[in-house]
Design a protein around this motif. Structure first.
Motif, PDB file in Angstrom:
ATOM      1  N   GLN A  43       0.824  -1.202   0.000  1.00 22.11           N
ATOM      2  CA  GLN A  43       0.000   0.000   0.000  1.00 22.11           C
ATOM      3  C   GLN A  43       0.862   1.257   0.000  1.00 22.11           C
ATOM      4  O   GLN A  43       0.549   2.236  -0.681  1.00 22.11           O
ATOM      5  CB  GLN A  43      -0.963   0.010   1.186  1.00 22.11           C
ATOM      6  CG  GLN A  43      -2.005   1.098   1.097  1.00 22.11           C
ATOM      7  CD  GLN A  43      -2.827   1.012  -0.185  1.00 22.11           C
ATOM      8  OE1 GLN A  43      -3.414  -0.016  -0.500  1.00 22.11           O
ATOM      9  NE2 GLN A  43      -2.854   2.096  -0.956  1.00 22.11           N
ATOM     10  N   LEU A  46       2.061   1.745  -3.519  1.00 20.16           N
ATOM     11  CA  LEU A  46       0.982   2.245  -4.373  1.00 20.16           C
ATOM     12  C   LEU A  46       0.671   3.706  -4.067  1.00 20.16           C
ATOM     13  O   LEU A  46       0.446   4.503  -4.985  1.00 20.16           O
ATOM     14  CB  LEU A  46      -0.261   1.371  -4.224  1.00 20.16           C
ATOM     15  CG  LEU A  46      -0.078  -0.099  -4.638  1.00 20.16           C
ATOM     16  CD1 LEU A  46      -1.344  -0.888  -4.352  1.00 20.16           C
ATOM     17  CD2 LEU A  46       0.343  -0.218  -6.084  1.00 20.16           C
ATOM     18  N   ASP A  47       0.667   4.068  -2.789  1.00 14.68           N
ATOM     19  CA  ASP A  47       0.426   5.469  -2.416  1.00 14.68           C
ATOM     20  C   ASP A  47       1.499   6.373  -2.997  1.00 14.68           C
ATOM     21  O   ASP A  47       1.204   7.465  -3.490  1.00 14.68           O
ATOM     22  CB  ASP A  47       0.380   5.628  -0.893  1.00 14.68           C
ATOM     23  CG  ASP A  47      -0.863   5.018  -0.263  1.00 14.68           C
ATOM     24  OD1 ASP A  47      -1.839   4.726  -1.001  1.00 14.68           O
ATOM     25  OD2 ASP A  47      -0.851   4.817   0.966  1.00 14.68           O
ATOM     26  N   LYS A  50       0.925   6.786  -6.651  1.00 12.70           N
ATOM     27  CA  LYS A  50      -0.233   7.646  -6.949  1.00 12.70           C
ATOM     28  C   LYS A  50       0.211   9.089  -7.121  1.00 12.70           C
ATOM     29  O   LYS A  50      -0.353   9.823  -7.921  1.00 12.70           O
ATOM     30  CB  LYS A  50      -1.275   7.570  -5.826  1.00 12.70           C
ATOM     31  CG  LYS A  50      -2.121   6.338  -5.865  1.00 12.70           C
ATOM     32  CD  LYS A  50      -3.112   6.337  -4.704  1.00 12.70           C
ATOM     33  CE  LYS A  50      -3.796   4.984  -4.596  1.00 12.70           C
ATOM     34  NZ  LYS A  50      -4.652   4.905  -3.403  1.00 12.70           N
ATOM     35  N   GLU A  51       1.216   9.499  -6.353  1.00 10.89           N
ATOM     36  CA  GLU A  51       1.741  10.862  -6.458  1.00 10.89           C
ATOM     37  C   GLU A  51       2.366  11.093  -7.829  1.00 10.89           C
ATOM     38  O   GLU A  51       2.128  12.112  -8.456  1.00 10.89           O
ATOM     39  CB  GLU A  51       2.793  11.114  -5.380  1.00 10.89           C
ATOM     40  CG  GLU A  51       2.270  11.049  -3.975  1.00 10.89           C
ATOM     41  CD  GLU A  51       3.394  11.067  -2.943  1.00 10.89           C
ATOM     42  OE1 GLU A  51       4.570  11.265  -3.323  1.00 10.89           O
ATOM     43  OE2 GLU A  51       3.085  10.876  -1.755  1.00 10.89           O
ATOM     44  N   SER A  52       3.180  10.120  -8.274  1.00  6.87           N
ATOM     45  CA  SER A  52       3.834  10.196  -9.581  1.00  6.87           C
ATOM     46  C   SER A  52       4.600   8.901  -9.822  1.00  6.87           C
ATOM     47  O   SER A  52       4.970   8.216  -8.867  1.00  6.87           O
ATOM     48  CB  SER A  52       4.807  11.377  -9.631  1.00  6.87           C
ATOM     49  OG  SER A  52       5.862  11.181  -8.723  1.00  6.87           O
ATOM     50  N   HIS A 106       4.887   2.605 -12.674  1.00 10.96           N
ATOM     51  CA  HIS A 106       3.624   3.327 -12.832  1.00 10.96           C
ATOM     52  C   HIS A 106       2.464   2.469 -12.316  1.00 10.96           C
ATOM     53  O   HIS A 106       2.538   1.237 -12.378  1.00 10.96           O
ATOM     54  CB  HIS A 106       3.335   3.603 -14.311  1.00 10.96           C
ATOM     55  CG  HIS A 106       4.418   4.316 -15.029  1.00 10.96           C
ATOM     56  ND1 HIS A 106       4.344   5.642 -15.340  1.00 10.96           N
ATOM     57  CD2 HIS A 106       5.617   3.878 -15.520  1.00 10.96           C
ATOM     58  CE1 HIS A 106       5.435   6.004 -16.005  1.00 10.96           C
ATOM     59  NE2 HIS A 106       6.228   4.956 -16.109  1.00 10.96           N
ATOM     60  N   LEU A 107       1.419   3.098 -11.869  1.00 13.65           N
ATOM     61  CA  LEU A 107       0.177   2.383 -11.569  1.00 13.65           C
ATOM     62  C   LEU A 107      -0.532   2.072 -12.880  1.00 13.65           C
ATOM     63  O   LEU A 107      -0.454   2.834 -13.826  1.00 13.65           O
ATOM     64  CB  LEU A 107      -0.736   3.243 -10.699  1.00 13.65           C
ATOM     65  CG  LEU A 107      -0.308   3.482  -9.259  1.00 13.65           C
ATOM     66  CD1 LEU A 107      -1.289   4.417  -8.583  1.00 13.65           C
ATOM     67  CD2 LEU A 107      -0.198   2.178  -8.501  1.00 13.65           C
TER      68      LEU A 107
END
Length: 108
Positions: A43, A46-47, A50-52, A106-107
């Motif tokens: 997590q 992933l967090d 999420k920012e970049s 990347h996500l």
């Protein structure tokens, strides 16, 4: 592999962390905590993504597994941080949650 370990019926379990030898009940508790730690690390990765998108080097400086201050002081922990993050990222890649392109994660 954690799920397979939970299915093994043994009288005692030997580990390389903690008290080292556990009965089945205590081993399952420890195994669950270990699994939860993986989930928390995932997590955090992933967090951060999420920012970049980030390179492995950038993620290794965030402090996902060890505290950031520990990474700055201890080169061995920095090496372990990078190594463990790489394993997490490739597992997340196999699950089609992240992908790697042009040196960055990347996500999806």
């Amino acid at each position: 592999s954690l799920q397979r370990l939970a299915e093994w019926e043994c009288t005692y379990y030997a580990t390389s962390h903690g008290s080292r030898i556990y009965d089945r009940e205590r081993f399952l508790v420890k195994l669950n905590r270990f699994s939860e730690a993986f989930d928390k690390r995932d997590q955090k990765i992933l967090d951060s993504l999420k920012e970049s998108p980030k390179s492995l080097d950038q993620l290794a400086k965030v402090g996902i597994i060890y505290r950031r201050i520990d990474l700055e002081k201890d080169t061995l922990k920095s090496a372990f941080e990078r190594q463990m993050l790489e394993k997490h990222l490739w597992r997340l890649h196999q699950l089609a949650i992240v992908f790697h392109a042009e040196g960055q994660w990347h996500l999806r």
